[in-house]
Each structure stands twice: as structure tokens, then as C-alpha cells.
Scaffold this motif. Sequence first.
Motif, PDB file in Angstrom:
ATOM      1  N   HIS A 168       0.865  -1.183   0.000  1.00  0.00           N
ATOM      2  CA  HIS A 168       0.000   0.000   0.000  1.00  0.00           C
ATOM      3  C   HIS A 168       0.901   1.232   0.000  1.00  0.00           C
ATOM      4  N   ALA A 200       0.246   4.241   0.164  1.00  0.00           N
ATOM      5  CA  ALA A 200      -0.156   5.281   1.114  1.00  0.00           C
ATOM      6  C   ALA A 200       0.486   5.078   2.482  1.00  0.00           C
ATOM      7  N   ASP A 201       0.856   3.813   2.788  1.00  0.00           N
ATOM      8  CA  ASP A 201       1.420   3.502   4.107  1.00  0.00           C
ATOM      9  C   ASP A 201       2.946   3.402   4.087  1.00  0.00           C
ATOM     10  N   GLU A 202       3.564   3.658   2.948  1.00  0.00           N
ATOM     11  CA  GLU A 202       5.010   3.462   2.828  1.00  0.00           C
ATOM     12  C   GLU A 202       5.750   4.813   2.824  1.00  0.00           C
ATOM     13  N   ASN A 250       6.449   9.682  -4.175  1.00  0.00           N
ATOM     14  CA  ASN A 250       5.422  10.258  -5.057  1.00  0.00           C
ATOM     15  C   ASN A 250       5.851  11.615  -5.619  1.00  0.00           C
ATOM     16  N   LYS A 258       3.731  13.416  -8.384  1.00  0.00           N
ATOM     17  CA  LYS A 258       2.401  13.936  -8.006  1.00  0.00           C
ATOM     18  C   LYS A 258       1.322  13.510  -9.000  1.00  0.00           C
ATOM     19  N   ASP A 297      -4.386  12.297  -4.237  1.00  0.00           N
ATOM     20  CA  ASP A 297      -4.383  12.020  -2.789  1.00  0.00           C
ATOM     21  C   ASP A 297      -4.264  10.510  -2.566  1.00  0.00           C
ATOM     22  N   LEU A 298      -3.166  10.085  -1.931  1.00  0.00           N
ATOM     23  CA  LEU A 298      -2.923   8.653  -1.742  1.00  0.00           C
ATOM     24  C   LEU A 298      -3.645   8.067  -0.539  1.00  0.00           C
ATOM     25  N   SER A 299      -4.140   8.916   0.351  1.00  0.00           N
ATOM     26  CA  SER A 299      -4.659   8.421   1.637  1.00  0.00           C
ATOM     27  C   SER A 299      -5.848   7.479   1.466  1.00  0.00           C
ATOM     28  N   ASN A 300      -6.662   7.671   0.427  1.00  0.00           N
ATOM     29  CA  ASN A 300      -7.848   6.829   0.242  1.00  0.00           C
ATOM     30  C   ASN A 300      -7.652   5.765  -0.834  1.00  0.00           C
ATOM     31  N   GLN A 301      -6.401   5.567  -1.260  1.00  0.00           N
ATOM     32  CA  GLN A 301      -6.135   4.613  -2.336  1.00  0.00           C
ATOM     33  C   GLN A 301      -5.519   3.327  -1.786  1.00  0.00           C
ATOM     34  N   THR A 302      -5.824   2.220  -2.468  1.00  0.00           N
ATOM     35  CA  THR A 302      -5.307   0.915  -2.023  1.00  0.00           C
ATOM     36  C   THR A 302      -4.340   0.333  -3.050  1.00  0.00           C
TER      37      THR A 302
END
Length: 410
Positions: A101, A103-105, A110, A113, A117-122
Amino acid sequence: MKEDNITPEQLEDLGCLYEITKNLASSVELKACLSETMQTIGTMKNMTNGTVTIINPLTGRLEIEVAPDINAEGRKRGKYQIGEGITGRVVASGEPIIVPHIADEPMFLNKTKSRGDLSNQTRSFLCVPIREGKQVIGALSVDRVYENGISEQADLDLRFLTVLSSLIAQTTHRIQTVMQEQEELRYENLKLKRELSEKNSINDIQGKSSKMQDVYEMIHRVVDSNATVLLRGESGTGKTLVAKALHYNSRRQEKAFIVVNCSALPETLLESELFGHEKGAFTGASERKIGRFEQAEGGTLFLDEIGEISHAVQVKLLNVVQERTFQRLGSGKSISCDVRLVAATNRDLEKAVQDKSFREDLYYRLNVFPVYMPPLRERRTDILLLAEYFLEKYAKENAKKIRRISTPAI
């Protein structure tokens, strides 16, 4: 492996690799075939943001070579030091990496750009090294969404990308080798043309003295460059011949060689002559005129007696030399130009700069590669050679049989 043991996923990979191999094997343009490859894996494998990143040999940094899903600004931002971010780490270690994921790394930077927004992506990120022999020269990376989380499919994708990176490396090597061979052939062809050419060759410049040997060396050094050349020397020293030699022995020889004598025209006419004008730009401008810069497109523009131009023309010429753009008189539209500039003067430009009659910034822009043409009094050993050359030339023109100059005359 028996056909019964091949899974649908493996058949899909083989089909995709087959299509890619057909494309790569027939391509001669690297970026185009790599872009098509990235689009193929996007369509057939649902892999997005396919990116080929290569080490720039001049800077040592990783730079994006191909990324169809990323805009130009994003590609400019996508530069990494070796070891920086996930891509930099893959190149430094030579080992592939899967980020489950992004968003968690925290190591996923990124920089481009391009993902919003990566926070809601899997989405996951897969990156494999590109090797040329034992050396890692870059990386291949993609985004992939795994609906059921990281599974065996991710390992299959990693193996697929590893095979693909090998194909990319082979294609890169093949195309670069072909391009290098073509460049060597082009250079050899140009060299042979120079040796065989009789018209406008350096051989037309007569002189074997040490000072003329220095001039020939300077010509050979700059002939294939786009650098502006400033020819210095008194009137009659052969500056025009050198300007012709620079053009007709260069890559631009098939294009126009345009000469403008800057001292022969008043300021208003010189501006129109150089840059052209639109209909109605001034009294008497009954139709559009194409200027010398446009006529010389792709070729060489020789500005003789450059030291005689007015301040107003100097300002406009400076803009062309700096920006490679100009405007016709009476027009607000900028026109870009690809012209090799050669200028000549018999004036002391350094003194003219001190006297404020010649702009200092234009002087430095023109004086990129100065070539000094020595007067005949500084190369006396060439006098007899020149006398014999002109004797032969004019005897032939006038149908006279004169073999040589008599000893008393010499």
C-alpha cells in the motif's frame, strides 16, 4: 512445463509478452516503442503509471525516460538519487520491491504527483531493476490494485515485470547500437564528402604558413558545432571564404548560406532585411517580406561587418542570438529560428564596447568562438603560393597559356 499446468494468469502473461516482443523487435525508435509497451501492460495487465527510469550518465541521477500516464511536469519532477525512494533503492540494491500500500510506505516519495491524494487509495507499487549485463542501468515500475490484497498474483506480476525489464534492456542496447553505428556512418560519409568536395572546401583557402594552419585547425574544431563564430581581421584577409568553409563543410551544407553586408544598408532597411516585415509595416511596405533569418532556416547566416550596426539593430540581434526568436517588423508574432550565426568584422570591437558604440552583452554573445584571420604581411611565405594560384585561375579564365611567374618578377 506441460500445457495442462499453465494457469489462465500465465497464459495472459505469455500473450502480453508476445505482443510486446513483436513491438520491441520491429522498433527503431526507443521512446516510441517503450511508450507503446507501457500502454500494452496497462491495457492487458491493468498496470497503470508504467514508468521506465534510467540513470543519466552525466548527472548520475535516475530520470524518467518513458511514462505515458505521467504529464511533462510530473516527469521533470521524477528525478532520484541512487538509493533515494523505492525506485532509487531498487537500482542501488539490484533487487525488486513490492509496496503493498503506497499510502502507508514512507519510502514512497510520489515525486511526480501523478496519483493525487494517496490516503484513500489501495494501490500497490511494483518496481524491478533493468540490467545491462551485470550492471543495473535503471528501473521499471507500475501501479497495480489487488482487490483481495497482496497474493500469489503479485509474485506472478513481479516475475512478469522482471522478464519485461530484460526485454527492455535488450531492446535499448540494440537500438542504441544501431543509432551509434548510424552516427558513425553519417560521420564517415560527411568526412568523405569533405575530402571529395572541391567546391567551397577549405582547400579553396590558399595558404600553408603556420598562421594559416592555425586557422584551419580552428575551422575543423568548430565546423560541426552550432556555436556562433566571430571572424576577426582586416579587409581582404578571407573572412568570407572561411564563413563559406564553415557552412559547406558542416551538417548544414544542404541548407541555405545567406550573406548580409551590415555596412551596406541604413538602419531601417537593415532591420527589414534581417527580420522581414509585414505588409503596411512602414511607408512603402506594400507586401510581406521574408527576412534573412527565415531564408537561412536550417542553414548559416553570415553577418559581414557586424561592427557597423546601430544600437537599435544590436538590441534586436541580441534577442535573436539569446532566444533564437524574432518578430517581423509590424508583427507581434514571435518566430523561432534554427540558424548557425557567423559574424565578421575588421573593427576593434573591444574598443567599441569601451566607447559604448557596441553593446557589451552582444559582444560576448557573438564572441563565442573567435577566429583571427592574419593579413598577408604576417604570412609572407604564402605570397608565392597565392601568386601562382591567381596566375593559374586568371590564365584559365582568359584562355592564356602562362605557366609560371618569371624569376625576376618574383
